[in-house]
Scaffold this active site. Structure first.
Site, PDB file in Angstrom:
ATOM      1  N   HIS A 150     -19.228  61.329 -61.252  1.00 40.90           N
ATOM      2  CA  HIS A 150     -19.344  61.668 -62.508  1.00 40.90           C
ATOM      3  C   HIS A 150     -20.773  61.863 -63.003  1.00 40.90           C
ATOM      4  CE1 HIS A 150     -18.527  60.995 -67.095  1.00 40.90           C
ATOM      5  NE2 HIS A 150     -18.494  62.577 -66.859  1.00 40.90           N
ATOM      6  N   ASP A 160     -23.636  68.087 -65.994  1.00 42.07           N
ATOM      7  CA  ASP A 160     -23.623  69.078 -67.362  1.00 42.07           C
ATOM      8  C   ASP A 160     -24.868  69.886 -67.142  1.00 42.07           C
ATOM      9  OD1 ASP A 160     -21.451  66.994 -68.531  1.00 42.07           O
ATOM     10  OD2 ASP A 160     -22.816  65.744 -67.689  1.00 42.07           O
ATOM     11  N   HIS A 219     -26.647  65.888 -70.260  1.00 45.67           N
ATOM     12  CA  HIS A 219     -25.196  65.542 -70.913  1.00 45.67           C
ATOM     13  C   HIS A 219     -25.197  65.458 -72.323  1.00 45.67           C
ATOM     14  CE1 HIS A 219     -22.125  62.948 -72.683  1.00 45.67           C
ATOM     15  NE2 HIS A 219     -20.964  63.492 -71.692  1.00 45.67           N
TER      16      HIS A 219
END
Length: 265
Positions: free
Chosen positions: A27, A56, A69
């Protein structure tokens, strides 16, 4: 959390685990070991045997794609110090050159001082160098009209829409249903995913243009997982589930028990 690289399945699929082994997707890179969404986090994932990473993507004021992000630069860079009069330091209010000046590593630890916010182009090059795969999340698309087409152009420009990447190295996801549908319309060969947990009664409409439904771990139920797995996506395979926001030590064990394909952690 780390595990050995997981073999990929047959052509035309994205991240899939080996038999009985849920896949771990890093992640924002290995964000427990390096500052999130940086090249250092990509490399930290690589060193730990993690084949897949999640990131992201947002757009700068001058139209460049960067890996970040938060909607603002404040938490993970020194933007407040470098540009003190530019509050609230929204990503889209800065040019790519301005963002390239920022330190995106010191907040995490002194040994990462000077780490930069990568452009999507640099990020893709590093993944290719490491032979890694990408779960790409388009963030805040309503703030960046047309970003879907921009992401597709960048992926094409960097060779990520060739057969090898599309078969087994790329998934594009977002919380925005319209955004994911647009990506599918632009490049129907690319696997896509919706973030969230739509009610079972509405899942069939998503199966027309997504291959994955990716919820919070806490939102999962056996009934919901079975409802997802009963459907086939646009590439003819059963829909898959990759859960996020999972506990540090329980993610893989819980994913295995629930019968889902993997965790984003």
């Amino acid at each position: 959390m780390a595990m050995a690289a997981v073999p990929l399945s047959a052509a035309g699929t994205g991240p899939r685990p080996g038999a009985g082994s849920p896949l771990v997707i890093a992640h924002r890179g290995a964000s427990r070991h390096a500052p999130e969404n940086t090249l250092a986090a990509v490399d930290a994932a690589y060193r730990r045997g993690l084949t897949w990473v999640e990131n992201d993507v947002q757009r700068t004021k001058d139209g460049q794609l960067v890996v970040m992000h938060d909607a603002t630069l404040k938490r993970t860079t020194d933007a407040e110090k470098v540009f003190p009069g530019r509050a609230p330091w929204r990503v889209g209010d800065f040019t790519a050159v301005e963002i390239a000046r920022l330190d995106a590593g010191s907040w995490f630890g002194p040994r990462f001082a000077g780490e930069r916010v990568p452009t999507l182009a640099r990020y893709l090059r590093r993944l290719d160098h490491n032979d890694q795969r990408l779960l790409l999340e388009i963030k805040y698309p309503k703030a960046y009209p047309g970003i879907e087409a921009g992401v597709v152009r960048e992926l094409r420009r960097r060779g990520w829409l060739n057969r090898a990447h599309v078969r087994s190295r790329l998934v594009v996801q977002s919380f925005c249903v319209a955004c994911v549908k647009r990506v599918h319309q632009l490049v129907p060969q690319v696997r896509t995913g919706i973030l969230g947990s739509p009610p079972p009664a509405g899942l069939a409409r998503y199966a027309r243009f997504v291959d994955e439904i990716n919820p919070r771990m806490s939102a999962l139920s056996s009934r919901w997982i079975k409802a997802v797995h009963r459907l086939r996506g646009p590439h003819g395979r059963p829909l898959e589930v990759y859960a996020w926001d999972v506990g540090k030590n329980t993610g893989v064990r819980e994913a295995r028990a629930r019968g889902i394909e993997g965790v984003i952690t």
